[in-house]
Design an enzyme around this catalytic site. Sequence first.
Site, PDB file in Angstrom:
ATOM      1  N   ASP A   1     -66.907  -5.512 114.058  1.00  0.00           N
ATOM      2  CA  ASP A   1     -65.969  -4.320 114.437  1.00  0.00           C
ATOM      3  C   ASP A   1     -65.934  -3.366 113.470  1.00  0.00           C
ATOM      4  OD1 ASP A   1     -64.557  -6.150 112.833  1.00  0.00           O
ATOM      5  OD2 ASP A   1     -62.869  -5.431 113.571  1.00  0.00           O
TER       6      ASP A   1
ATOM      7  N   GLU B   1     -62.165  -7.881 112.402  1.00  0.00           N
ATOM      8  CA  GLU B   1     -61.988  -7.815 110.767  1.00  0.00           C
ATOM      9  C   GLU B   1     -60.820  -6.817 110.308  1.00  0.00           C
ATOM     10  OE1 GLU B   1     -62.273  -6.904 106.520  1.00  0.00           O
ATOM     11  OE2 GLU B   1     -62.346  -5.702 108.154  1.00  0.00           O
TER      12      GLU B   1
HETATM   13 ZN   LIG Z   1     -65.253  -4.121 106.385  1.00  0.00          ZN
END
Ligand SMILES: [Zn+2]
Length: 376
Positions: free
Chosen positions: A78, A138
């Site tokens: 992401d 993340e």
């Molecule tokens: Zn990163």
Amino acid sequence: MTVQQTLSHLVGINSVSSRSNAEIIEYLEQRCVRSGFAVKRFSYTDEIGIEKINLVALAGTEFSERAEAELALVGHTDTVPYDVNWSEATKLTERDGKLFARGACDTKGFIASALTAVELIDVNRLQRPLALIFTADEEIGLRGAKYLAQINALRVRYSIVGEPTSLQPIRAGKGYALAEVVVRGREAHSAYPALGASAIVRAARLISRLEAIGEELKSDRHDGFDPPFTTLNVGLIKGGTAKNVLAGECSFALEWRPIPTQKPTLVLDLLDAAIAEEMKSDSDFTCEVSSDRNDSGFETREDSTLVTLLESTTGKKAGSVAFGTEGAQMTRLGSEAVVLGPGDIRQAHRTGEFVPVEELERCVEILSEAINSFCF
Ligand SMILES: [Zn+2]
């Protein structure tokens, strides 16, 4: 395919954290299968019902309850959002030896390097198992990696976690924790303060105690970090309804970044003790604390084989970072972890994000060397 072409494909797929990452996972899955890896998805549904997928690719062993990789290369799929007016965001553009796009350095550059490195080896000749781990979410709290750690998806001995570090090995990272504090008071006309109790004044007293806690924390030092102690911050505060009313409620957000040698909930315990002290002098004092984030940091020994190998390959001494990374979750999966990747964290999370071509290509060599050393 060159590493640049791969990066171009990766940034062409919009994988902002708010969307499903299914499209980029499908691409990565195909690439891994073509390279001779077995793949497995570890999916979950986020709080607004969107499917998020972690992908684990394994070679040199099979998926099982006790699957264990000698080395894992870990990258999050992401990215943070981008300005719609930034025309290069999903179209890799080269200028002056730099490749511009959202995710170019955080962290698709690392993923492109990892895919390129594994395509240079013959997976059938692996002596020890190699894994590629591609995570979701993340950027919004390491959620994908936390999910993998929670279900104990596999065991890993050594891991290289991709983040833009300008190819410096990072062997330690601080944790990240948050608490929302709501202090209550009793509303009254401000001309008659004795009839009520101001939540703002109460919150201010509590925040003064937090300031003292921050000072106290400086004595628990970890010299691997700058600053070498746990830091805390009250970054948001809200309270009151009108200038002539004693505030009935005041809330603030407390954030702290614990050093890895300290338990991430220590500040929460100290906050509870401070509240207990306030209650002693103000029996009417009421306050609620909620904390849904307590990420620990991580630290890999200076003399770890992974650290010394990456130090000698990169020619750079291992350091530390003051922000949270998936290194902590890899540690929970049994791994000695080092964070490393092409590009500079200062270029990430902004329009004009880029990765230097030279670092991107160098990263392929570094990862190849690590694979050769650990898995052959
Ligand atoms: Zn990163």
